[in-house]
Scaffold this active site. Sequence first.
Site, PDB file in Angstrom:
ATOM      1  N   TYR A   1       2.010   4.812   1.569  1.00 56.65           N
ATOM      2  CA  TYR A   1       1.941   5.370   2.923  1.00 56.65           C
ATOM      3  C   TYR A   1       0.684   6.234   3.036  1.00 56.65           C
ATOM      4  CZ  TYR A   1       6.913   4.089   3.164  1.00 56.65           C
ATOM      5  OH  TYR A   1       8.104   3.407   3.143  1.00 56.65           O
TER       6      TYR A   1
ATOM      7  N   PHE B   1       7.810   1.960  -1.038  1.00 57.92           N
ATOM      8  CA  PHE B   1       8.794   2.154   0.031  1.00 57.92           C
ATOM      9  C   PHE B   1       9.365   3.569   0.083  1.00 57.92           C
ATOM     10  CE2 PHE B   1       8.853  -2.472  -0.455  1.00 57.92           C
ATOM     11  CZ  PHE B   1       8.779  -2.894   0.871  1.00 57.92           C
TER      12      PHE B   1
ATOM     13  N   ASP C   1       0.835  -1.197   0.000  1.00 59.42           N
ATOM     14  CA  ASP C   1       0.000   0.000   0.000  1.00 59.42           C
ATOM     15  C   ASP C   1       0.868   1.245   0.000  1.00 59.42           C
ATOM     16  OD1 ASP C   1      -2.655  -0.711   0.022  1.00 59.42           O
ATOM     17  OD2 ASP C   1      -3.074   0.093   2.014  1.00 59.42           O
TER      18      ASP C   1
ATOM     19  N   HIS D   1       9.794  -9.432   5.290  1.00 64.18           N
ATOM     20  CA  HIS D   1       9.542  -8.009   5.063  1.00 64.18           C
ATOM     21  C   HIS D   1      10.517  -7.185   5.914  1.00 64.18           C
ATOM     22  CE1 HIS D   1       7.383  -4.166   4.887  1.00 64.18           C
ATOM     23  NE2 HIS D   1       6.801  -4.657   3.798  1.00 64.18           N
TER      24      HIS D   1
END
Length: 220
Positions: free
Chosen positions: A67, A78, A65, A187
């Site tokens: 931010y 990211f 998703d 992750h």
Amino acid sequence: MNVKIEESWQNILQEEFEKPYFKNLVSFVKDEYTSQKVYPPGNQIFSAFQYCPFDKVKVVILGQDPYHGPNQANGLAFSVKDGVRIPPSLVNVFKEIKNDLGKDLPATGNLERWAEQGVLLLNATLTVRAGDAGSHQKKGWEEFTDAVVLKVNDLKTGVVFMLWGAYAQKKGAFIDESKHLVLKAAHPSPFAADRGFFGTQHFSKANEYLKAQGKEPIDW
């Protein structure tokens, strides 16, 4: 339908833009931007494609998703805008790069510099309501970004796919490992990085693979 996206991607994805699910998605997203606070800014929804044309893709990093905090999302997985505090997951990415390649932690979390070198920073969902994580999931974005990954898989060879976490690994499960390099890890979030992200050396492995094919390595 006419979607404002980088020209090479426009050609590759045109059939996707004509499908009913995508037309429904566009309608939903337009309504959301009209009635809600949504990230990233509308002109940055397709930034991952703008900075990294199809013919330049060498590495794909899959996120989930955008931010959902103020002034963070810039359309690249990211990545955050210049001047914004670097989020914890990205801090851990930079720590792994330092451990792997000896590079100092950068002052900014803006990853446009990676994208311009051929790193497709692709979130599964390209928009989100402010303060409401996952709010635009299951509206059609995942089907669209699956199609993007499939096009890269089918039409290119020798691409490095970095799949961090169970979600990304599931999304990239169909990638042909006989023609691409697939790197899997936990992750990089603070909840998981110690359990299989740190020490994986994905960045040096990616560059070794690219160099072996006569391609320019990425300046991480």
